[in-house]
Design an enzyme around this catalytic site. Structure first.
Site, mmCIF file in Angstrom:
data_model
loop_
_atom_site.group_PDB
_atom_site.id
_atom_site.type_symbol
_atom_site.label_atom_id
_atom_site.label_comp_id
_atom_site.label_asym_id
_atom_site.label_seq_id
_atom_site.Cartn_x
_atom_site.Cartn_y
_atom_site.Cartn_z
ATOM 1 N N GLY A 96 0.799 -1.234 0.000
ATOM 2 C CA GLY A 96 0.000 0.000 0.000
ATOM 3 C C GLY A 96 0.824 1.272 0.000
ATOM 4 C CB VAL A 99 4.653 8.882 -0.946
ATOM 5 C CG1 VAL A 99 5.833 9.830 -1.145
ATOM 6 C CG2 VAL A 99 3.336 9.634 -1.108
ATOM 7 C CG HIS A 103 5.847 7.609 4.226
ATOM 8 N ND1 HIS A 103 6.190 7.218 2.955
ATOM 9 C CD2 HIS A 103 4.549 7.260 4.383
ATOM 10 C CE1 HIS A 103 5.159 6.669 2.364
ATOM 11 N NE2 HIS A 103 4.134 6.670 3.208
ATOM 12 C CG HIS A 105 1.636 6.173 7.955
ATOM 13 N ND1 HIS A 105 0.742 7.008 7.318
ATOM 14 C CD2 HIS A 105 2.246 5.471 6.967
ATOM 15 C CE1 HIS A 105 0.807 6.806 6.005
ATOM 16 N NE2 HIS A 105 1.714 5.881 5.766
HETATM 17 P P1 5GP Z 1 1.524 5.610 1.943
HETATM 18 O O1 5GP Z 1 0.275 5.001 1.393
HETATM 19 O O2 5GP Z 1 2.538 5.862 0.869
HETATM 20 O O3 5GP Z 1 2.068 4.859 3.127
HETATM 21 O O4 5GP Z 1 1.079 7.001 2.543
HETATM 22 C C1 5GP Z 1 1.306 8.218 1.916
HETATM 23 C C2 5GP Z 1 0.724 9.276 2.813
HETATM 24 O O5 5GP Z 1 1.234 10.535 2.409
HETATM 25 C C3 5GP Z 1 -0.808 9.374 2.735
HETATM 26 O O6 5GP Z 1 -1.334 9.222 4.050
HETATM 27 C C4 5GP Z 1 -1.056 10.740 2.141
HETATM 28 O O7 5GP Z 1 -2.181 11.377 2.717
HETATM 29 C C5 5GP Z 1 0.218 11.492 2.441
HETATM 30 N N1 5GP Z 1 0.608 12.473 1.436
HETATM 31 C C6 5GP Z 1 0.664 12.285 0.096
HETATM 32 N N2 5GP Z 1 1.109 13.399 -0.517
HETATM 33 C C7 5GP Z 1 1.352 14.306 0.478
HETATM 34 C C8 5GP Z 1 1.849 15.647 0.472
HETATM 35 O O8 5GP Z 1 2.155 16.251 -0.561
HETATM 36 N N3 5GP Z 1 1.975 16.262 1.688
HETATM 37 C C9 5GP Z 1 1.657 15.618 2.863
HETATM 38 N N4 5GP Z 1 1.817 16.311 3.995
HETATM 39 N N5 5GP Z 1 1.205 14.365 2.895
HETATM 40 C C10 5GP Z 1 1.036 13.714 1.720
#
Ligand code: 5GP
Ligand code: ZN
Length: 143
Positions: A96, A99, A103, A105
């Protein structure tokens, strides 16, 4: 020396080129609010350099990311009066990750938030024999 990807939003936030609500910084990590929070206070912790997956991080940088998570988690809980937090990484697209910049969460949790534990994130549960479990444990240990 830092490395970044011009197409990556998190590199943009770290560089100050994309607006982000930064809540903590160390020499090599940055924490900022998630733009689409799953709960008030949902925070992301990133290494400043662009690396896609956890195993792309060197041990020092991985430790610094964890240290920032460790320091920040109680601060996030206190800021929004949360009962608990779910702290997790989506590590790779099949898990999932959207990005492609590592990172962690920090998701504040509340006793009445209607959410679920991390056990629900995987697919169907496998039915593994003792032999299969032993073989998997051996293979992991060999690496
Ligand atoms: P992933 O699914 O990759 O673990 O989570 C990506 C997270 O990054 C999502 O919760 C999404 O809301 C957050 N996100 C995506 N683009 C941006 C952005 O440009 N700025 C911030 N602050 N959060 C972002
Ligand atoms: Zn990046």
């Amino acid at each position: 020396m830092s490395s970044n990807d011009p197409d990556c939003p998190f590199c943009g936030i770290v560089a100050g080129e994309i607006p982000g609500r930064i809540v903590a910084e160390t020499d090599r990590t940055t924490a900022f609010l998630d733009a689409n929070p799953l709960a008030p206070g949902h925070t992301l912790v990133v290494p400043n350099d662009h690396h896609e997956r956890l195993d792309d991080l060197g041990e020092d940088l991985a430790s610094e990311v964890f240290a920032t998570l460790h320091r920040l988690t109680p601060a996030v809980e206190a800021a929004v009066d949360a009962d608990a937090t779910t702290v997790a990484f989506n590590n790779g697209p099949a898990a999932g990750q959207e990005v492609p910049h590592v990172h962690g969460h920090v998701i504040p949790r509340f006793s009445d938030d209607g959410g679920a534990p991390i056990h629900v994130v995987a697919g169907d549960r496998p039915d593994l024999s003792d032999d299969e479990l032993d073989a998997i444990a051996d293979r992991i240990g060999e690496h």
